[in-house]
Motif scaffolding. Structure first.
Motif, PDB file in Angstrom:
ATOM      1  N   PHE A 156       0.885  -1.159   0.000  1.00 44.37           N
ATOM      2  CA  PHE A 156       0.000   0.000   0.000  1.00 44.37           C
ATOM      3  C   PHE A 156       0.925   1.211   0.000  1.00 44.37           C
ATOM      4  O   PHE A 156       1.638   1.458   0.966  1.00 44.37           O
ATOM      5  N   TYR A 170      -2.183   4.998  -3.231  1.00 47.06           N
ATOM      6  CA  TYR A 170      -3.051   6.048  -2.689  1.00 47.06           C
ATOM      7  C   TYR A 170      -2.475   7.420  -3.015  1.00 47.06           C
ATOM      8  O   TYR A 170      -1.281   7.568  -3.301  1.00 47.06           O
ATOM      9  N   TRP A 227      -7.914   7.290   1.685  1.00 47.74           N
ATOM     10  CA  TRP A 227      -7.069   6.124   1.851  1.00 47.74           C
ATOM     11  C   TRP A 227      -7.845   4.874   2.256  1.00 47.74           C
ATOM     12  O   TRP A 227      -7.508   3.763   1.860  1.00 47.74           O
ATOM     13  N   SER A 238      -9.066   3.496  -0.831  1.00 49.50           N
ATOM     14  CA  SER A 238      -7.976   3.043  -1.697  1.00 49.50           C
ATOM     15  C   SER A 238      -7.467   1.662  -1.300  1.00 49.50           C
ATOM     16  O   SER A 238      -7.102   0.852  -2.153  1.00 49.50           O
ATOM     17  N   VAL A 239      -7.442   1.388  -0.003  1.00 55.83           N
ATOM     18  CA  VAL A 239      -6.911   0.103   0.463  1.00 55.83           C
ATOM     19  C   VAL A 239      -7.970  -1.001   0.454  1.00 55.83           C
ATOM     20  O   VAL A 239      -7.642  -2.188   0.511  1.00 55.83           O
ATOM     21  N   THR A 268      -8.449 -10.511   3.674  1.00 55.67           N
ATOM     22  CA  THR A 268      -7.103 -10.269   3.185  1.00 55.67           C
ATOM     23  C   THR A 268      -6.411 -11.579   2.819  1.00 55.67           C
ATOM     24  O   THR A 268      -6.450 -12.536   3.577  1.00 55.67           O
ATOM     25  N   LEU A 274       2.411  -6.368   4.844  1.00 54.54           N
ATOM     26  CA  LEU A 274       2.072  -5.234   3.985  1.00 54.54           C
ATOM     27  C   LEU A 274       3.225  -4.233   3.982  1.00 54.54           C
ATOM     28  O   LEU A 274       3.655  -3.743   5.030  1.00 54.54           O
ATOM     29  N   VAL A 295       4.633  -0.602   3.253  1.00 56.96           N
ATOM     30  CA  VAL A 295       4.157   0.778   3.163  1.00 56.96           C
ATOM     31  C   VAL A 295       5.369   1.700   3.039  1.00 56.96           C
ATOM     32  O   VAL A 295       5.922   2.170   4.038  1.00 56.96           O
ATOM     33  N   VAL A 340      -2.441   5.631   7.985  1.00 62.09           N
ATOM     34  CA  VAL A 340      -2.423   4.383   7.218  1.00 62.09           C
ATOM     35  C   VAL A 340      -3.022   3.252   8.052  1.00 62.09           C
ATOM     36  O   VAL A 340      -3.884   2.501   7.579  1.00 62.09           O
ATOM     37  N   SER A 371      -6.717   3.661   8.369  1.00 57.42           N
ATOM     38  CA  SER A 371      -7.422   3.243   7.157  1.00 57.42           C
ATOM     39  C   SER A 371      -7.568   1.724   7.101  1.00 57.42           C
ATOM     40  O   SER A 371      -8.598   1.212   6.648  1.00 57.42           O
ATOM     41  N   LEU A 372      -6.556   1.018   7.558  1.00 58.49           N
ATOM     42  CA  LEU A 372      -6.636  -0.441   7.611  1.00 58.49           C
ATOM     43  C   LEU A 372      -7.668  -0.885   8.631  1.00 58.49           C
ATOM     44  O   LEU A 372      -8.484  -1.795   8.369  1.00 58.49           O
TER      45      LEU A 372
END
Length: 492
Positions: free
Chosen positions: A199, A229, A237, A240-241, A260, A265, A267, A277, A280-281
């Motif tokens: 991501f 993103y 975001w 986007s994820v 998932t 991941l 970043v 971030v 957002s997850l």
């Protein structure tokens, strides 16, 4: 002058005088001891025999007793403070060498000066090993000037022009590939994880780092699930994820269950963006991934208190500086990677014994032998092509900033987190779990400027469609499921 089969030959710059010749004849006639007289004649004539302190060995002796090392760094501008730290480390090494009887000549060239290349060229031939520059554009200036043919550059940059490294210059600095190698070794070899996602910000740096990850994992036949993103729009975001997390909510439930298909991941972004971030997850129900960051995290995390360390329990990043393993002279406050860089470079440069411009093969051989002198930073070695590789440490994020990650302890921590997440996703209250917030506001972050057009999210691997709503199901099981992938409960 040389001796062949009992005869003596002089080179043009080494002619014995008539007095010396007469002495030779008298001694030879009186004692009939040609070998001793020949040696005396050579010494009197100003010539040298191999192994008796000749021209080349004289340079080596001089370089060992009075070596010269050059630092090409800025005295002003945005990198001046960093250059100051490098010089600090170099000065510490210089003082240690002096104590040991080595009188080091340390030359500082200001790369912000208009005539820095002329000043560098004016230094004597023995001042041939150059540490720096720090900036790519300064290296390009040196390359264009042609001074790479006269001096031996070990740059403090993450990369060089294609085809240059190991041929006309060398690197004394970690590369992006070094970072990827450290992360994938820890995650795949130490944690036994073989599924990855990325991501990343849709800028040049983000794309380049992900390309390196894909290339490295491609050699192991491991795909990377990707989503990009827009760094300027953090409020987007979470959406986007979503395609690579693919969350779904059980009928009548409120907690999203991520589908998932990977466990780690990547970043490649600055630390200041990581809070949003992870938020957002979490908004998509995902809090179980091993988060892999770049070396960019090292400086912001140094000695910093993390307000919510539980959000970063599985966050790791590579670094070349480990204060606990540093030489005694560098232990203590105020020292960091940059100080270690200056310290190690001086010791390395002196150990090479280079006192004049040498062939690429000779530079490589000497660099390989001198690599053992690198003790403040992570080890560096050079392969047969002259490509430098630094074997970086892997750190984990802690409440006090960071610490070197222990694979076994990290595995245990991850196992406990997976079980807690399984319970949370099944509606069971668990302490120290972050509930996802409803949205991410653009005002929450000072987004960096991006000079190129923003790219749309990119997905390189197919993802499953969100599960459709079905009739009411049986209650969720309360049995923890430590698997990295949690699916919606099947109907009974």
């Amino acid at each position: 002058m040389s001796i062949n089969n009992g005869s003596i030959r002089c080179k043009s710059h080494c002619q014995p005088s008539k007095t010396v010749a007469a002495t030779f004849m008298t001694t030879w006639q009186g004692h009939h001891f040609l070998p001793l007289v020949a040696v005396a004649l050579l010494l009197l004539a100003g010539c040298q025999l191999p192994g008796f302190g000749g021209h080349e060995s004289g340079k080596a002796v001089e370089a060992a007793k009075n070596p010269c090392v050059v630092l090409a760094l800025p005295n002003s501008g945005p990198f001046a403070a960093t250059a100051g730290k490098i010089r600090k480390g170099a000065a510490i090494a210089q003082n240690q060498l002096k104590t040991g009887g080595t009188n080091l000549r340390l030359e500082n060239i200001n790369t912000e000066s208009q005539d820095w290349l002329a000043k560098l060229a004016s230094l004597p031939p023995m001042c041939t090993v150059v540490g720096g520059p720090l900036q790519d554009r300064k290296y390009l200036e040196a390359r264009k000037d042609g001074i790479l043919d006269k001096k031996i550059f070990f740059t403090f940059t993450p990369g060089l022009q294609k085809g240059d490294e190991g041929k006309v210059a060398w690197r004394f600095f970690p590369s992006p590939q070094d970072q990827i190698d450290a992360l994938t070794h820890f995650v795949t070899d130490d944690l036994n994880i073989h599924t990855y996602g990325a991501f990343y910000p849709s800028d040049t740096y983000g794309r380049r780092m992900v390309e390196l990850l894909e290339s490295t994992l491609g050699k192991r036949h491991i795909p990377v699930h990707k989503a990009a993103y827009d760094a300027k729009s953090p409020a987007t975001w979470s959406e986007s994820v979503k395609p690579i997390i693919n969350p779904a909510t059980p009928d009548g439930g409120k907690i999203p269950v991520p589908q998932t298909t990977f466990e780690a991941l990547f970043v490649p972004d600055s630390w200041k963006h990581m809070d949003l971030v992870t938020q957002s997850l979490l908004y998509n129900g995902e809090d179980r991934l091993v988060l892999m960051g770049p070396m960019l995290w090292e400086q912001p995390l140094a000695g910093k208190k993390i307000s919510k360390p539980e959000k970063f329990e599985l966050a790791i990043f590579p670094a070349a500086w480990n204060g606990k393993r540093a030489p005694k002279a560098l232990q203590g406050g105020g020292n960091d990677f940059w100080v270690a860089l200056g310290y190690d470079f001086v010791n390395f440069a002196v150990t090479t014994g280079l006192a004049e411009r040498a062939s690429a093969a000779d530079v490589l051989a000497r660099a390989q032998r001198a690599s053992s002198s690198i003790k403040a930073m992570a080890p560096i070695n050079w392969d047969s092509d002259g490509i430098g590789r630094q074997h970086l440490y892997v750190f984990e994020v802690t409440g006090n900033g960071s610490s070197v990650a222990n694979p076994e302890q990290f595995r245990q921590k991850r196992s406990a987190l997976l079980e807690r997440s399984a319970l949370r996703m099944q509606g069971i209250q668990v302490e120290n779990i972050n509930a996802p917030e409803p949205s991410v506001k653009a005002d929450d972050i000072d987004a960096p400027a991006i000079s190129e057009p923003v790219a749309r999210p990119v997905i390189s691997a197919p993802v499953s469609e969100p599960a459709t709503q079905v009739a009411p199901q049986a209650p969720l099981s309360t049995t923890p499921r430590p698997s990295y992938k949690l699916s919606l409960p099947a109907r009974r």
